[in-house]
Design a protein around this motif. Structure first.
Motif, short mmCIF file in Angstrom:
data_model
loop_
_atom_site.label_atom_id
_atom_site.label_comp_id
_atom_site.label_asym_id
_atom_site.label_seq_id
_atom_site.Cartn_x
_atom_site.Cartn_y
_atom_site.Cartn_z
N LEU A 173 7.51 7.43 -12.25
CA LEU A 173 6.64 8.24 -11.38
C LEU A 173 7.18 8.29 -9.96
CD1 LEU A 173 3.13 7.14 -12.68
CD2 LEU A 173 4.19 9.38 -12.95
N PHE A 174 7.66 7.15 -9.46
CA PHE A 174 8.19 7.09 -8.10
C PHE A 174 9.45 7.95 -7.98
CE2 PHE A 174 10.60 4.64 -4.75
CZ PHE A 174 9.79 5.05 -3.70
N VAL A 175 10.35 7.88 -8.98
CA VAL A 175 11.56 8.71 -8.97
C VAL A 175 11.20 10.18 -9.02
CG1 VAL A 175 13.59 9.34 -10.33
CG2 VAL A 175 13.07 6.94 -9.93
N ASP A 176 10.16 10.55 -9.81
CA ASP A 176 9.76 11.96 -9.89
C ASP A 176 9.24 12.46 -8.54
OD1 ASP A 176 10.47 12.04 -12.52
OD2 ASP A 176 8.45 11.64 -13.29
N VAL A 177 8.52 11.61 -7.83
CA VAL A 177 8.03 11.99 -6.50
C VAL A 177 9.20 12.26 -5.57
CG1 VAL A 177 6.79 11.18 -4.46
CG2 VAL A 177 5.83 10.80 -6.72
N LEU A 178 10.18 11.36 -5.54
CA LEU A 178 11.34 11.53 -4.65
C LEU A 178 12.13 12.78 -5.02
CD1 LEU A 178 12.59 7.82 -4.42
CD2 LEU A 178 11.18 9.06 -2.78
N ASN A 179 12.35 12.99 -6.30
CA ASN A 179 13.15 14.15 -6.72
C ASN A 179 12.42 15.46 -6.45
OD1 ASN A 179 15.35 12.66 -7.64
ND2 ASN A 179 14.48 12.40 -9.68
N GLU A 180 11.10 15.49 -6.70
CA GLU A 180 10.36 16.73 -6.53
C GLU A 180 10.22 17.11 -5.06
OE1 GLU A 180 5.94 18.51 -7.66
OE2 GLU A 180 6.87 16.99 -8.94
N CYS A 181 10.07 16.13 -4.21
CA CYS A 181 9.84 16.41 -2.78
C CYS A 181 11.14 16.49 -1.98
CB CYS A 181 8.94 15.33 -2.19
SG CYS A 181 7.27 15.32 -2.87
N TRP A 182 12.13 15.65 -2.29
CA TRP A 182 13.33 15.59 -1.45
C TRP A 182 14.63 15.65 -2.24
CZ3 TRP A 182 9.22 12.13 -0.56
CH2 TRP A 182 8.45 12.45 0.56
N ASP A 195 0.58 13.29 -6.97
CA ASP A 195 -0.80 13.09 -7.43
C ASP A 195 -0.83 12.13 -8.60
OD1 ASP A 195 -1.65 14.82 -5.47
OD2 ASP A 195 -1.60 16.58 -6.80
N ARG A 196 0.08 12.28 -9.54
CA ARG A 196 0.14 11.36 -10.68
C ARG A 196 0.50 9.95 -10.22
NH1 ARG A 196 3.05 15.74 -12.71
NH2 ARG A 196 5.00 14.56 -12.55
N PHE A 197 1.45 9.89 -9.28
CA PHE A 197 1.86 8.59 -8.76
C PHE A 197 0.71 7.90 -8.04
CE2 PHE A 197 3.74 6.26 -5.09
CZ PHE A 197 4.36 5.25 -5.80
N LYS A 198 -0.06 8.64 -7.23
CA LYS A 198 -1.18 8.05 -6.50
C LYS A 198 -2.26 7.58 -7.46
CE LYS A 198 -3.59 10.91 -4.09
NZ LYS A 198 -4.04 11.84 -3.02
N ALA A 199 -2.55 8.40 -8.48
CA ALA A 199 -3.55 7.98 -9.46
C ALA A 199 -3.10 6.73 -10.20
CB ALA A 199 -3.79 9.13 -10.45
N HIS A 200 -1.82 6.65 -10.48
CA HIS A 200 -1.29 5.47 -11.17
C HIS A 200 -1.45 4.23 -10.29
CE1 HIS A 200 1.29 3.15 -13.86
NE2 HIS A 200 1.96 2.75 -12.79
N LEU A 201 -1.15 4.36 -8.99
CA LEU A 201 -1.30 3.23 -8.09
C LEU A 201 -2.75 2.78 -7.99
CD1 LEU A 201 1.11 4.11 -5.13
CD2 LEU A 201 1.52 2.59 -7.06
N LEU A 202 -3.67 3.76 -7.93
CA LEU A 202 -5.09 3.42 -7.83
C LEU A 202 -5.56 2.70 -9.09
CD1 LEU A 202 -6.51 6.67 -6.18
CD2 LEU A 202 -6.21 4.43 -5.13
N SER A 203 -5.08 3.15 -10.24
CA SER A 203 -5.48 2.48 -11.48
C SER A 203 -4.92 1.07 -11.55
CB SER A 203 -5.01 3.30 -12.68
OG SER A 203 -3.59 3.34 -12.74
N LYS A 204 -3.72 0.88 -11.04
CA LYS A 204 -3.13 -0.46 -11.03
C LYS A 204 -3.83 -1.36 -10.03
CE LYS A 204 0.21 -0.19 -14.06
NZ LYS A 204 0.30 -1.08 -15.22
N ALA A 205 -4.30 -0.75 -8.91
CA ALA A 205 -4.94 -1.56 -7.88
C ALA A 205 -6.24 -2.16 -8.37
CB ALA A 205 -5.18 -0.71 -6.64
N LYS A 206 -6.90 -1.54 -9.35
CA LYS A 206 -8.16 -2.05 -9.87
C LYS A 206 -7.94 -3.25 -10.78
CE LYS A 206 -10.43 2.45 -9.65
NZ LYS A 206 -11.08 3.54 -10.43
N LYS A 207 -6.69 -3.46 -11.20
CA LYS A 207 -6.39 -4.56 -12.10
C LYS A 207 -5.79 -5.71 -11.31
CE LYS A 207 -5.41 -1.38 -15.91
NZ LYS A 207 -4.42 -0.94 -16.93
N PRO A 208 -5.99 -6.95 -11.77
CA PRO A 208 -5.39 -8.08 -11.05
C PRO A 208 -3.89 -8.15 -11.20
CG PRO A 208 -6.47 -8.83 -13.08
CD PRO A 208 -6.83 -7.38 -12.90
N LEU A 214 5.02 3.84 1.15
CA LEU A 214 4.34 4.43 0.00
C LEU A 214 3.63 3.38 -0.86
CD1 LEU A 214 6.88 7.15 -1.17
CD2 LEU A 214 4.87 7.42 0.26
N GLY A 215 3.73 2.11 -0.46
CA GLY A 215 3.06 1.06 -1.20
C GLY A 215 3.69 0.77 -2.54
#
Length: 549
Positions: free
Chosen positions: A227-236, A272-285, A129-130
C-alpha cells in the motif's frame, strides 16, 4: 563551482586496498584541528546532548584515507563532513541507516554523500506519513551501483530502479566532499553505536570490495508495504513529478504536512486505502507489518474509574440479616473511600490546570501551529546558513594552506633575490674592474699600434733606401744593366724575371730571355775579362750574378 581536489597519494598503499581507485587513495583530507573546532562550534553533530559527551570528532593524519582501516588500531569510523552539514545525518546512526549499511555490506564513507540524501529523505517521508522505515520498500525502490566504466572501485551510489523513480536527485549535488573527511571515535569507556550487545560490528567500518546489492521484488512485500509503495508510485512515480529530495532534507516537517499530505489527500485512491489500513491497524495492539525498524507504539492507557461491579446490586442480593447487612455496608464504605481518593487525585490535577473555552483554545492552538511553522522555517534557514558557513570555512582552510604555501614560496624567492643581488653586486664590481682594465689595455693597444705604425713606416723607408742603395751599387758594377727590371712586383719563373703585366703565354721563353741577358752581359763585360775557354751555351740560362753589399 566544485573545489579542486587535493590529490596526494599516500607513501604506502595497503595491499587490501589495491582494488580502490586512485581518486579515492589520492584524496588527502584537509580537515585539521582548527576545522574540527569550528565544525563542533557551528554544526549539530550528535542526535542529543547526551550523545555529544559520548563521541568525539578527530582530524585524520596525512596518511589516512577514507577507505582505510585505522592504522593506529583505534575503534573509529571515517565519515564525510557534508553528510552532517548538508544531509542532516546524526550520530548515532538510526537503526534503518545501520540496517542499510549491514545489508549492503559497506562502510559509511563508501557511500556517496548524495546517496545519504536518499536515505534521509526516505526516512523523513516514512516518519511524516506514520509508516515504519521499511528496509524492503527501500531496496524495492533503489539499487546500489558503482560508477560506470571503472576498472577499480570508487564511491557507491543508490539509484532508482527502472520504473520506480520516486525521489528526484538533490538539486545541490554534493561534489566537493572528497578531501573533507574525519574520524568519529567514542569517548573512553563508551561502547560505540556500531557495536551491538554481543560485541559484533553492526556494519563494516572499512571499504568492502565484495559489497551487496539487495533486490526486493513486489511479491516479497507485505500488505502494508505494498500500500505504501502504491501511494508513492501513484503520487510521485510519474514523469517530472517526484519527491523533492532537497526540500525534504531542509524543510521536511513543513513541506510534508502542508504540501505532500495536501497533494495526496482526496487525490489518490491508493492513499485512501493506505490511510484506512493504518487506521485499522491502529485499533489493534499489534504493530504495523513491515521489515523496517520503525515500530508503532500503543497509546498510553487512560485512567479508568472504578467499576460499579464493586458495589453490590440490590436486585441480586439475597435476603440479608443483620450480619450480612453489616458486611455489605463495609464493602460499600471501602468502595466509596477508594472512589473518593481517586476523585480527590483527579480534582487536584484539575486544579493545577486552566480551563480554556473552546474558541480560545482553537485560537491558541492555531497560534502555536503558526509559531511551530515559523520555527521550522527558521531551522531550515539556519541549516542552509550552517551549510554555507561550513563550505566557506572549508574553503578558508584550503585558502589558508595555499597562503602558507605562498608565504613559504615568497620567503624562498626573497632569499634567492637577496643572493642574486649580492651576486649582482660582486659581478658589478668585477665588471667595473674589467672595464678599467679594458680601458688601460685600449690605451696600451693604441700606444702599441702607434709604435707598430711608426715601425712599419720606418721599415718601409729603410727598405726603400736599401733597394735604392742596391740599385746604385748594381748600376756601378754593371752600368748598362737595366735596373728597372729589379722590382718586388716582378716574379722569377724558371730562373727568368717575368713582368707581371704580361700574360704567361705572352712571356718570352727561357731560352730567349737567357740569350738576351747573355748578350747584354757580354756587351757590358770588357773583352779582357771574357774567358775564351768557356763559352756559355745558348740553351743554358745565364748564371745569376751575386753582389756583395
Amino acid at each position: 563551482m566544485a573545489r579542486k581536489v587535493n590529490h596526494v597519494m599516500p607513501s604506502v598503499v595497503p595491499e587490501c586496498c589495491n582494488w580502490v581507485d586512485s581518486s579515492v587513495l589520492g584524496a588527502k583530507s584537509i580537515v585539521d584541528d582548527e576545522f574540527v573546532v569550528q565544525f563542533r562550534k557551528h554544526h549539530e553533530f550528535c542526535a542529543s546532548e547526551v550523545e555529544k559527551g559520548r563521541y568525539e570528532v578527530v582530524a585524520p593524519s596525512s596518511e589516512d584515507r577514507a577507505c582505510y582501516v585505522d592504522p593506529e588500531g583505534v575503534n573509529c569510523i571515517f565519515v564525510y563532513e557534508p553528510i552532517f552539514t548538508r544531509i542532516g545525518v546524526r550520530v548515532p546512526f538510526t537503526e534503518f541507516e545501520m540496517e542499510v549499511l549491514r545489508e549492503c555490506e559497506v562502510a559509511p564513507s563508501q557511500i556517496h554523500p548524495n546517496s545519504w540524501g536518499f536515505l534521509r529523505a526516505y526516512e523523513v517521508v516514512c516518519r511524516e506519513l506514520g509508516f515504519p522505515t521499511s528496509l524492503g520498500v527501500f531496496h524495492h525502490l533503489f539499487k546500489l551501483t558503482k560508477p560506470f566504466s571503472k576498472d577499480k572501485q570508487q564511491w557507491l551510489s543508490f539509484r532508482a530502479n527502472q520504473g520506480r523513480k520516486v525521489f528526484e536527485m538533490n538539486e545541490e549535488s554534493v561534489r566537493d566532499f572528497k578531501n573533507m573527511f574525519f574520524k568519529v571515535i567514542p569517548q573512553p569507556g563508551v561502547t560505540p553505536f556500531w557495536i551491538d550487545g554481543e560485541g559484533e560490528y553492526r556494519f563494516p567500518l572499512t571499504w568492502n570490495e565484495e559489497w551487496v546489492n539487495p533486490k526486493v521484488e513486489r511479491k516479497e512485500l507485505s500488505e502494508s508495504e505494498l500500500l505504501f509503495v502504491d501511494v508513492l508510485n501513484e503520487c510521485w512515480g510519474v514523469k517530472d513529478k517526484h519527491l523533492p529530495t532537497r526540500l525534504l532534507l531542509t524543510q521536511s516537517s513543513k513541506y510534508v504536512r502542508d504540501e505532500i499530505l495536501g497533494t495526496m489527500s482526496g487525490k489518490s485512491s491508493a492513499y485512501d486505502r493506505f490511510k484506512a489500513h493504518l487506521l485499522s491497524k491502529a485499533k489493534k495492539p499489534a504493530t504495523l507489518a513491515g521489515s523496517g525498524s520503525g515500530v508503532s507504539k500503543p497509546t498510553s492507557p487512560e485512567v479508568v474509574p472504578p467499576s460499579s461491579s464493586s458495589v453490590p446490586d440490590s436486585s441480586s442480593r439475597k435476603d440479608m440479616d443483620g450480619d450480612n447487612f453489616i458486611k455489605n455496608l463495609e464493602v460499600v464504605v471501602r468502595s466509596s473511600i477508594k472512589s473518593a481518593a481517586i476523585s480527590q487525585a483527579a480534582l487536584n490535577k484539575l486544579k493545577g490546570s486552566v480551563m480554556v473555552p473552546d474558541e480560545e483554545y482553537v485560537q491558541l492552538m492555531t497560534r502555536v501551529k503558526g509559531v511551530e511553522a515559523e520555527k521550522r522555517v527558521i531551522e531550515g534557514e539556519k541549516f542552509e546558513l550552517s551549510s554555507k558557513v561550513t563550505t566557506l570555512e572549508a574553503r578558508l582552510a584550503l585558502g589558508t594552506q595555499e597562503v602558507g604555501s605562498l608565504k613559504e614560496l615568497t620567503k624562498r624567492l626573497e632569499k634567492e633575490k637577496s643572493e642574486a643581488e649580492e651576486k649582482y653586486k660582486k659581478l658589478l664590481v668585477e665588471s667595473q674592474l674589467k672595464a678599467e682594465n679594458l680601458k688601460q689595455l685600449e690605451v696600451e693597444l693604441r700606444s702599441a699600434q702607434e709604435l707598430c705604425d711608426k715601425f712599419s713606416n720606418d721599415g718601409m723607408l729603410l727598405a726603400e733606401e736599401i733597394v735604392e742603395n742596391l740599385k746604385e751599387q748594381i748600376q756601378v758594377l754593371v752600368p748598362d744593366f737595366k735596373v728597372d727590371q729589379i722590382s718586388p712586383d716582378f716574379k722569377v719563373v724558371d730562373g727568368v724575371i717575368v713582368r707581371p703585366e704580361l700574360d704567361v703565354d705572352m712571356q718570352p721563353s727561357p731560352e730567349e730571355v737567357g740569350k738576351e741577358v747573355a748578350e747584354q752581359v757580354q756587351e757590358q763585360v770588357p773583352d779582357q775579362e771574357r774567358s775564351p775557354e768557356v763559352q756559355p751555351a745558348m740553351s743554358d740560362p745565364p748564371p745569376t750574378p751575386t753582389f756583395d753589399v
